[in-house]
Design a protein around this motif. Sequence first.
Motif, PDB file in Angstrom:
ATOM      1  N   PRO A 109      40.008  40.372  31.002  1.00  0.00           N
ATOM      2  CA  PRO A 109      40.380  41.510  30.147  1.00  0.00           C
ATOM      3  C   PRO A 109      40.456  41.046  28.697  1.00  0.00           C
ATOM      4  CG  PRO A 109      41.857  41.295  32.029  1.00  0.00           C
ATOM      5  CD  PRO A 109      41.054  40.034  31.971  1.00  0.00           C
ATOM      6  N   THR A 110      39.944  41.787  27.741  1.00  0.00           N
ATOM      7  CA  THR A 110      39.087  42.931  27.974  1.00  0.00           C
ATOM      8  C   THR A 110      37.677  42.618  27.478  1.00  0.00           C
ATOM      9  OG1 THR A 110      39.690  43.820  25.823  1.00  0.00           O
ATOM     10  CG2 THR A 110      40.925  44.665  27.711  1.00  0.00           C
ATOM     11  N   TYR A 111      37.055  41.601  28.066  1.00  0.00           N
ATOM     12  CA  TYR A 111      35.669  41.317  27.717  1.00  0.00           C
ATOM     13  C   TYR A 111      34.800  42.329  28.456  1.00  0.00           C
ATOM     14  CZ  TYR A 111      32.281  38.126  25.594  1.00  0.00           C
ATOM     15  OH  TYR A 111      31.310  37.569  24.786  1.00  0.00           O
ATOM     16  N   TYR A 112      34.709  42.194  29.766  1.00  0.00           N
ATOM     17  CA  TYR A 112      34.014  43.215  30.554  1.00  0.00           C
ATOM     18  C   TYR A 112      34.887  43.682  31.711  1.00  0.00           C
ATOM     19  CZ  TYR A 112      29.655  43.041  28.036  1.00  0.00           C
ATOM     20  OH  TYR A 112      28.693  43.155  27.056  1.00  0.00           O
TER      21      TYR A 112
ATOM     22  N   ILE B 236      32.475  46.970  27.894  1.00  0.00           N
ATOM     23  CA  ILE B 236      31.770  47.921  28.735  1.00  0.00           C
ATOM     24  C   ILE B 236      31.641  49.276  28.042  1.00  0.00           C
ATOM     25  CG2 ILE B 236      33.663  49.014  30.040  1.00  0.00           C
ATOM     26  CD1 ILE B 236      30.841  47.402  31.877  1.00  0.00           C
ATOM     27  N   ILE B 237      32.525  49.548  27.085  1.00  0.00           N
ATOM     28  CA  ILE B 237      32.524  50.852  26.418  1.00  0.00           C
ATOM     29  C   ILE B 237      32.554  50.752  24.899  1.00  0.00           C
ATOM     30  CG2 ILE B 237      35.056  51.128  26.457  1.00  0.00           C
ATOM     31  CD1 ILE B 237      34.593  54.115  27.094  1.00  0.00           C
TER      32      ILE B 237
ATOM     33  N   SER C 225      40.408  43.681  22.897  1.00  0.00           N
ATOM     34  CA  SER C 225      40.922  42.310  22.941  1.00  0.00           C
ATOM     35  C   SER C 225      39.772  41.317  23.022  1.00  0.00           C
ATOM     36  CB  SER C 225      41.867  42.133  24.134  1.00  0.00           C
ATOM     37  OG  SER C 225      43.025  42.919  23.984  1.00  0.00           O
ATOM     38  N   LEU C 226      38.611  41.734  22.537  1.00  0.00           N
ATOM     39  CA  LEU C 226      37.435  40.877  22.576  1.00  0.00           C
ATOM     40  C   LEU C 226      37.695  39.536  21.909  1.00  0.00           C
ATOM     41  CD1 LEU C 226      34.388  40.350  23.044  1.00  0.00           C
ATOM     42  CD2 LEU C 226      33.962  41.495  20.858  1.00  0.00           C
TER      43      LEU C 226
ATOM     44  N   VAL D 262      36.894  42.319  41.295  1.00  0.00           N
ATOM     45  CA  VAL D 262      37.311  42.493  39.911  1.00  0.00           C
ATOM     46  C   VAL D 262      36.750  43.817  39.408  1.00  0.00           C
ATOM     47  CG1 VAL D 262      37.233  41.574  37.577  1.00  0.00           C
ATOM     48  CG2 VAL D 262      37.399  40.015  39.515  1.00  0.00           C
ATOM     49  N   SER D 263      37.585  44.792  39.258  1.00  0.00           N
ATOM     50  CA  SER D 263      37.128  46.086  38.767  1.00  0.00           C
ATOM     51  C   SER D 263      36.891  46.010  37.269  1.00  0.00           C
ATOM     52  CB  SER D 263      38.174  47.166  39.067  1.00  0.00           C
ATOM     53  OG  SER D 263      37.835  48.374  38.415  1.00  0.00           O
ATOM     54  N   ILE D 264      35.856  46.687  36.831  1.00  0.00           N
ATOM     55  CA  ILE D 264      35.620  46.771  35.389  1.00  0.00           C
ATOM     56  C   ILE D 264      36.618  47.708  34.732  1.00  0.00           C
ATOM     57  CG2 ILE D 264      33.179  46.214  35.553  1.00  0.00           C
ATOM     58  CD1 ILE D 264      33.377  49.624  34.864  1.00  0.00           C
ATOM     59  N   GLY D 265      37.448  48.355  35.547  1.00  0.00           N
ATOM     60  CA  GLY D 265      38.440  49.273  35.015  1.00  0.00           C
ATOM     61  C   GLY D 265      37.934  50.698  34.994  1.00  0.00           C
ATOM     62  N   VAL D 266      38.719  51.576  34.427  1.00  0.00           N
ATOM     63  CA  VAL D 266      38.350  52.996  34.387  1.00  0.00           C
ATOM     64  C   VAL D 266      38.162  53.441  32.938  1.00  0.00           C
ATOM     65  CG1 VAL D 266      39.350  53.601  36.598  1.00  0.00           C
ATOM     66  CG2 VAL D 266      40.803  53.650  34.579  1.00  0.00           C
TER      67      VAL D 266
END
Length: 495
Positions: A59-62, A70-71, A107-108, A287-291
């Motif tokens: 978090p929060t790379y991908y 991712i967004i 947080s890249l 590992v979910s990429i999240g929502v």
Amino acid sequence: MKNIFKTLALASVFFVAYSCDEERFDVQPNHLDSPESIFNNEKNYRLVVDGAYDAFKSPTYYSGDTGSSIILGDILADNLIINPQGRGTNRSAYEWSYTQQDGSVTSLYASAYFVISRANIVLDNLNKVPYTDYMKNIEAEAKAIRAIAHFDLARAYAKIPTQSADAPNSLGIAYVTTFDPAAKPSRDATVSITYDKIIADLQDALSKINPDNGGVGRLNKTSVLGYLSKVYLYKGDYAKSIEYGELAIAAASSVGAIENFVNTWRDASDDGELFTILNANTAQDNVSIGVAYNQNSGGIRSESNVSYDLFTSYTPAPATPVMTDIRKTAYVLTANFGSIPYNNVIKYRTRSGSTVAGVVDIKMLRMADVYLTVAESYMKSSTPNQVRALQLLNTLRTQRYTNYVPGPETGTSLLNAVYYERRLELAFENDRFWTLKRLGLPVVRSNFGSGATGGGTDVPTGATKTLSATSHRFVLPIPQDAINLNPNIVQNPGY
């Protein structure tokens, strides 16, 4: 004390696990080890390098809901519109209201340096075993990983060399080449210096890396060639971009066949992929990429939807025979949330044969990107080659449109067609904002709301409508906590 930090960092590498089919690589968990005990055979170097690949999912790379790569490149630009029925994630990015105190934009910064630290642990310890061809390849992978993470940082936290006349001599980023938790590096004096360092790492990697390292989940000679082409495009060296891009195309020419394209985004095909962050097996990795895009909650509840002008761009003008764009099927699903239909991004929704949401592989570099990069570079070179640029563009379009009749564009129309296909092809792949930035163009959002047909009262206006090409917000603020830890890091202008 320094060895304690190294031990903890190594522990974070080894407490990860990949479990994939035989064409995917495996990383198994290990005991807590120090550099002195772990770097005693070639096999262990492989484990640590694979842990560096794995760090791209931190978090929060991908991964994660807010500010993930991712967004990020799409919510900052004109490809997405915030859904009023969502939770409001990524709002500061969408509204361009971020400050140095605002950690919600991304947080890249920390995540990319985490990847870099893992790569540097390998590079710092190369001298502990004989320098065989195997170890040369290990070094090459680590250097390429380090370069890619620095490239992502440079796009976000510094100007891009082609962005404006003053960009090459503006402040670069801190290019970190050793693992030292106590170090306080300064930013490079210029962006040009930073890009030269990225290129130097990639060039060294190219000279040592294997042609094949076991599939798309690890970097190899072709993917490094692709990255060199891309970085040279950003630097504005179009001859070099063409040189390395053509070598990549010669080595792996498929842009992803139209019959495989949907399956690529369901992890049922690797066709057209050059470098992918594997998300392995849902039972062990998970590992979910999240929502960041949407979640399943009484239907698809999207945080952000496809902007209507982009959505309609996937429908070509009426033609005989009728053409359809396979990307519309692969990327977008029109579905209701409640009683309202929306155009939802489904590029990362789930893999084929699984019901686990968001556990998918991340496509870091695809051959389609290389084709578009080389086509643009041909058009911008000192001696433009329009024939080859059109050939590359038509190769891509043939594999995206049914019944495609090769286009006849020339000159400015051809260059604009390359830009147009880049937006359609790389939508929701962290490209759009950085493309506008490197071209020195503003973000101009459409006059449509978030509904499936462009309706709604949430039409972008005022501060969310246009981001001037000269706005300081094209360069993201360095997080204040990073500056607090390292006073040698200078904040970007305007924050």
